[in-house]
Design a protein around this motif. Structure first.
Motif, PDB file in Angstrom:
ATOM      1  N   ASP A  25     -82.006 -34.949 -14.985  1.00 19.10           N
ATOM      2  CA  ASP A  25     -83.187 -35.749 -15.294  1.00 19.10           C
ATOM      3  C   ASP A  25     -84.160 -35.670 -14.121  1.00 19.10           C
ATOM      4  O   ASP A  25     -83.846 -35.107 -13.064  1.00 19.10           O
ATOM      5  CB  ASP A  25     -82.811 -37.208 -15.607  1.00 19.10           C
ATOM      6  CG  ASP A  25     -82.025 -37.883 -14.498  1.00 19.10           C
ATOM      7  OD1 ASP A  25     -82.282 -37.580 -13.304  1.00 19.10           O
ATOM      8  OD2 ASP A  25     -81.156 -38.711 -14.809  1.00 19.10           O
ATOM      9  N   ALA A  26     -85.339 -36.257 -14.308  1.00 22.57           N
ATOM     10  CA  ALA A  26     -86.384 -36.187 -13.288  1.00 22.57           C
ATOM     11  C   ALA A  26     -85.970 -36.884 -12.006  1.00 22.57           C
ATOM     12  O   ALA A  26     -86.330 -36.448 -10.898  1.00 22.57           O
ATOM     13  CB  ALA A  26     -87.674 -36.795 -13.829  1.00 22.57           C
ATOM     14  N   VAL A  29     -84.120 -34.567  -9.826  1.00 20.11           N
ATOM     15  CA  VAL A  29     -85.043 -33.610  -9.206  1.00 20.11           C
ATOM     16  C   VAL A  29     -85.734 -34.263  -8.014  1.00 20.11           C
ATOM     17  O   VAL A  29     -85.838 -33.669  -6.930  1.00 20.11           O
ATOM     18  CB  VAL A  29     -86.085 -33.108 -10.225  1.00 20.11           C
ATOM     19  CG1 VAL A  29     -87.130 -32.216  -9.533  1.00 20.11           C
ATOM     20  CG2 VAL A  29     -85.414 -32.336 -11.359  1.00 20.11           C
ATOM     21  N   GLN A  30     -86.199 -35.501  -8.203  1.00 18.82           N
ATOM     22  CA  GLN A  30     -86.857 -36.215  -7.111  1.00 18.82           C
ATOM     23  C   GLN A  30     -85.925 -36.366  -5.909  1.00 18.82           C
ATOM     24  O   GLN A  30     -86.346 -36.171  -4.762  1.00 18.82           O
ATOM     25  CB  GLN A  30     -87.301 -37.600  -7.590  1.00 18.82           C
ATOM     26  CG  GLN A  30     -88.499 -37.582  -8.531  1.00 18.82           C
ATOM     27  CD  GLN A  30     -88.931 -38.994  -8.876  1.00 18.82           C
ATOM     28  OE1 GLN A  30     -88.444 -39.566  -9.851  1.00 18.82           O
ATOM     29  NE2 GLN A  30     -89.829 -39.548  -8.070  1.00 18.82           N
ATOM     30  N   PRO A  45     -87.565 -23.888  -7.796  1.00 16.09           N
ATOM     31  CA  PRO A  45     -87.248 -24.328  -9.160  1.00 16.09           C
ATOM     32  C   PRO A  45     -86.856 -23.120 -10.020  1.00 16.09           C
ATOM     33  O   PRO A  45     -87.415 -22.026  -9.857  1.00 16.09           O
ATOM     34  CB  PRO A  45     -88.562 -24.946  -9.657  1.00 16.09           C
ATOM     35  CG  PRO A  45     -89.454 -25.032  -8.453  1.00 16.09           C
ATOM     36  CD  PRO A  45     -88.999 -23.980  -7.520  1.00 16.09           C
ATOM     37  N   LEU A  67     -83.092 -26.218 -13.806  1.00 21.06           N
ATOM     38  CA  LEU A  67     -83.511 -27.198 -14.813  1.00 21.06           C
ATOM     39  C   LEU A  67     -82.902 -26.905 -16.174  1.00 21.06           C
ATOM     40  O   LEU A  67     -83.333 -27.464 -17.187  1.00 21.06           O
ATOM     41  CB  LEU A  67     -85.040 -27.206 -14.896  1.00 21.06           C
ATOM     42  CG  LEU A  67     -85.734 -27.460 -13.544  1.00 21.06           C
ATOM     43  CD1 LEU A  67     -87.189 -27.065 -13.598  1.00 21.06           C
ATOM     44  CD2 LEU A  67     -85.579 -28.914 -13.137  1.00 21.06           C
ATOM     45  N   MET A  70     -81.811 -29.777 -18.524  1.00 22.72           N
ATOM     46  CA  MET A  70     -82.838 -30.704 -19.024  1.00 22.72           C
ATOM     47  C   MET A  70     -83.451 -30.091 -20.281  1.00 22.72           C
ATOM     48  O   MET A  70     -84.422 -29.344 -20.220  1.00 22.72           O
ATOM     49  CB  MET A  70     -83.887 -30.959 -17.934  1.00 22.72           C
ATOM     50  CG  MET A  70     -83.311 -31.638 -16.699  1.00 22.72           C
ATOM     51  SD  MET A  70     -84.487 -31.860 -15.353  1.00 22.72           S
ATOM     52  CE  MET A  70     -85.687 -32.980 -16.099  1.00 22.72           C
ATOM     53  N   GLU A  85     -88.467 -31.244 -22.261  1.00 23.77           N
ATOM     54  CA  GLU A  85     -88.005 -31.046 -20.895  1.00 23.77           C
ATOM     55  C   GLU A  85     -88.020 -29.553 -20.570  1.00 23.77           C
ATOM     56  O   GLU A  85     -87.965 -28.704 -21.471  1.00 23.77           O
ATOM     57  CB  GLU A  85     -86.613 -31.643 -20.718  1.00 23.77           C
ATOM     58  CG  GLU A  85     -86.623 -33.172 -20.727  1.00 23.77           C
ATOM     59  CD  GLU A  85     -85.277 -33.777 -20.396  1.00 23.77           C
ATOM     60  OE1 GLU A  85     -85.268 -34.885 -19.820  1.00 23.77           O
ATOM     61  OE2 GLU A  85     -84.240 -33.158 -20.728  1.00 23.77           O
ATOM     62  N   GLY A 117     -90.112 -24.467 -19.198  1.00 26.44           N
ATOM     63  CA  GLY A 117     -90.510 -24.626 -17.805  1.00 26.44           C
ATOM     64  C   GLY A 117     -91.010 -23.325 -17.206  1.00 26.44           C
ATOM     65  O   GLY A 117     -92.024 -23.293 -16.498  1.00 26.44           O
ATOM     66  N   LEU A 151     -93.297 -38.526  -8.154  1.00 27.00           N
ATOM     67  CA  LEU A 151     -93.533 -37.987  -9.495  1.00 27.00           C
ATOM     68  C   LEU A 151     -94.896 -38.443  -9.987  1.00 27.00           C
ATOM     69  O   LEU A 151     -95.224 -39.630  -9.922  1.00 27.00           O
ATOM     70  CB  LEU A 151     -92.438 -38.434 -10.460  1.00 27.00           C
ATOM     71  CG  LEU A 151     -92.491 -37.848 -11.875  1.00 27.00           C
ATOM     72  CD1 LEU A 151     -91.084 -37.614 -12.422  1.00 27.00           C
ATOM     73  CD2 LEU A 151     -93.258 -38.757 -12.834  1.00 27.00           C
ATOM     74  N   THR A 182     -91.097 -31.484 -14.794  1.00 26.87           N
ATOM     75  CA  THR A 182     -89.912 -32.109 -15.373  1.00 26.87           C
ATOM     76  C   THR A 182     -90.100 -32.541 -16.825  1.00 26.87           C
ATOM     77  O   THR A 182     -89.130 -32.935 -17.481  1.00 26.87           O
ATOM     78  CB  THR A 182     -89.486 -33.339 -14.548  1.00 26.87           C
ATOM     79  OG1 THR A 182     -90.565 -34.283 -14.511  1.00 26.87           O
ATOM     80  CG2 THR A 182     -89.099 -32.937 -13.140  1.00 26.87           C
ATOM     81  N   ARG A 183     -91.330 -32.486 -17.329  1.00 31.66           N
ATOM     82  CA  ARG A 183     -91.586 -32.838 -18.725  1.00 31.66           C
ATOM     83  C   ARG A 183     -92.954 -32.318 -19.108  1.00 31.66           C
ATOM     84  O   ARG A 183     -93.850 -32.244 -18.261  1.00 31.66           O
ATOM     85  CB  ARG A 183     -91.549 -34.356 -18.933  1.00 31.66           C
ATOM     86  CG  ARG A 183     -91.588 -34.802 -20.400  1.00 31.66           C
ATOM     87  CD  ARG A 183     -91.676 -36.319 -20.522  1.00 31.66           C
ATOM     88  NE  ARG A 183     -93.012 -36.795 -20.168  1.00 31.66           N
ATOM     89  CZ  ARG A 183     -93.693 -37.706 -20.853  1.00 31.66           C
ATOM     90  NH1 ARG A 183     -93.154 -38.287 -21.906  1.00 31.66           N
ATOM     91  NH2 ARG A 183     -94.881 -38.092 -20.467  1.00 31.66           N
TER      92      ARG A 183
END
Length: 431
Positions: A25-26, A29-30, A45, A67, A70, A85, A117, A151, A182-183
């Motif tokens: 999830d985001a 990633v953060q 990434p 990713l 996701m 995602e 992505g 984010l 991320t989205r």
């Protein structure tokens, strides 16, 4: 663990990460980016790893944020958008949209295996982009993790939005150098209508290219794809599609105009082909028959990879100069003594000259890499670009200054420095 890191090390180039983060999830990633910023560790990434320019290749001593887990997709039929995602595959978005009578048009040849992505990171195009545009034309919103781990949410489901600077577009095509997506909120359109297909053969790529130029000046085809003799024979060697091995070029054109307009567009395209000297041409409204030729075009990359070492080009020029580009590529191939197959999203002037060489022979590889540089220089000399949809990555960064010039390159670096002052995001890619 060693093999695990090697599996995530490349999309066509070298480098080995010290760790791989498979974010779910985001927030994860953060967390990873914040840690990297604190310790000044490079971050790369990675989506599906299908890129062709080394854009998601791992960096020695860095971490790779994969990713691929996701994968969520939500379709909002009322707003006609998909909330996606980054690990979701292009084909998965298409299928989810199709269940509700909607369509996501961007369709790279690798649409069955490439991630959204990655498509966003390179502003991917595809076979339908001649009429329906590329990835950026379908992005309404995006969530991005910045280099400090914060984010930001850009855009939304609304179709029109000019509040503030167009930051959303800044991240599309940025190849992971400005943030980690991320989205995304992707615009959908009603499903494509059934249409008709024209297939025409030519003695030379130049003649086929001249047909493309004529078609583009008269009708708005929904597909205009080219294959040269080398790619045709490679595809037939790899898996027979029933293509004529003796021709110099094959043009695959489609119209999805409604009703009688479709027939009129196909007739116009046929006339353009005949005037350009087509050896043979036929039309069909049978989807299965058309798909045989379209799949041959999509399979060209796989077929050429089976012939040896390959260097993938992605150069484009203004459409009227397409004949000059294909002629120039042929001259480079002869001069360098290498095999260069050409397939093209011809309606956009976007070509893929694919250089095939003997990877066990240093001289063959040296000549191939010299030809690679020459093809990019040719495109620039014609007022074109070194990449239409694959991205600069690491493979093409050496040619970027020649295309952009010092002022634009300096401006690009200022943007990069402002968003990534520590230089941790995908270092070595693009700049």
């Amino acid at each position: 663990m060693e093999k695990y890191r090697e599996d995530f090390a490349r999309d066509g180039s070298a480098g080995k990460p010290i760790a791989v983060v498979r974010a779910e999830d985001a927030a994860q990633v953060q967390h990873a980016v914040r840690w990297a910023a604190e310790h000044r560790v490079p971050v790369v990434p990675r989506g599906a790893g299908t890129g062709l320019s080394g854009g998601s290749s791992a960096v020695d001593g860095g971490i790779t944020i994969s990713l691929d887990r996701m994968r969520a997709i939500e379709i909002d039929p009322a707003c006609q958008v998909a909330i996606v995602e980054p690990g979701a595959l292009n084909i998965e978005v298409k299928r989810a949209a199709a269940e509700l009578g909607l369509w996501y048009p961007p369709d790279p040849s690798s649409y069955e295996i490439c991630s959204i992505g990655g498509n966003l990171a390179t502003n991917a195009g595809g076979l339908c982009c001649v009429k329906y545009g590329v990835t950026t034309d379908y992005v309404l919103g995006m969530d991005v993790v910045l280099a400090d781990g914060s984010l930001v949410r850009l855009g939304g489901k609304q179709i029109k939005d000019v509040a503030g600077l167009s930051l959303l577009k800044l991240f599309i095509g940025s190849e992971g150098t400005l943030g980690v997506i991320t989205r995304a909120i992707l615009r959908l359109i009603p499903a494509q209508t059934a249409g008709a297909t024209l297939v025409a053969s030519f003695a030379t790529m130049k003649a086929a290219s001249e047909a493309v130029v004529a078609i583009r000046s008269t009708v708005r085809a929904s597909m205009l794809e080219l294959m040269d003799s080398t790619s045709i024979n490679a595809v037939e060697d790899w898996r027979s599609h029933g293509l004529d091995r003796t021709i110099g070029a094959l043009l695959i054109a489609q119209s999805d105009a409604p009703g009688e307009a479709c027939g009129a567009e196909i007739a116009t395209m046929l006339a353009c082909c005949e005037e350009a000297g087509a050896l043979e041409a036929f039309t069909t409204t049978e989807a299965d028959e058309a798909e045989l030729f379209v799949s041959a075009r999509r399979n060209a990359f796989h077929a050429l990879e089976a012939r040896g070492g390959v260097l993938f080009e992605d150069v484009g020029v203004p459409v009227p100069l397409l004949p000059d580009l294909v002629d120039g590529v042929a001259t480079i191939a002869t001069r360098a003594g290498v095999e260069i197959a050409v397939v093209a999203h011809a309606g956009d002037g976007n070509t893929h000259p694919i250089i095939v060489y003997d990877a066990t022979d240093p001289d063959s590889e040296a000549r191939a890499r010299s030809a690679f540089d020459e093809v990019m220089a040719l495109a620039i000399s014609l007022g074109g670009t070194i990449t239409g949809e694959h991205g600069v990555g690491r493979a093409k960064k050496g040619a970027l200054p020649a295309q952009l010039g010092p002022d634009v390159l300096a401006l690009t670096r200022r943007v990069k420095d402002a968003l990534d002052p520590l230089g941790i995001l995908n270092p070595g890619a693009v700049l």
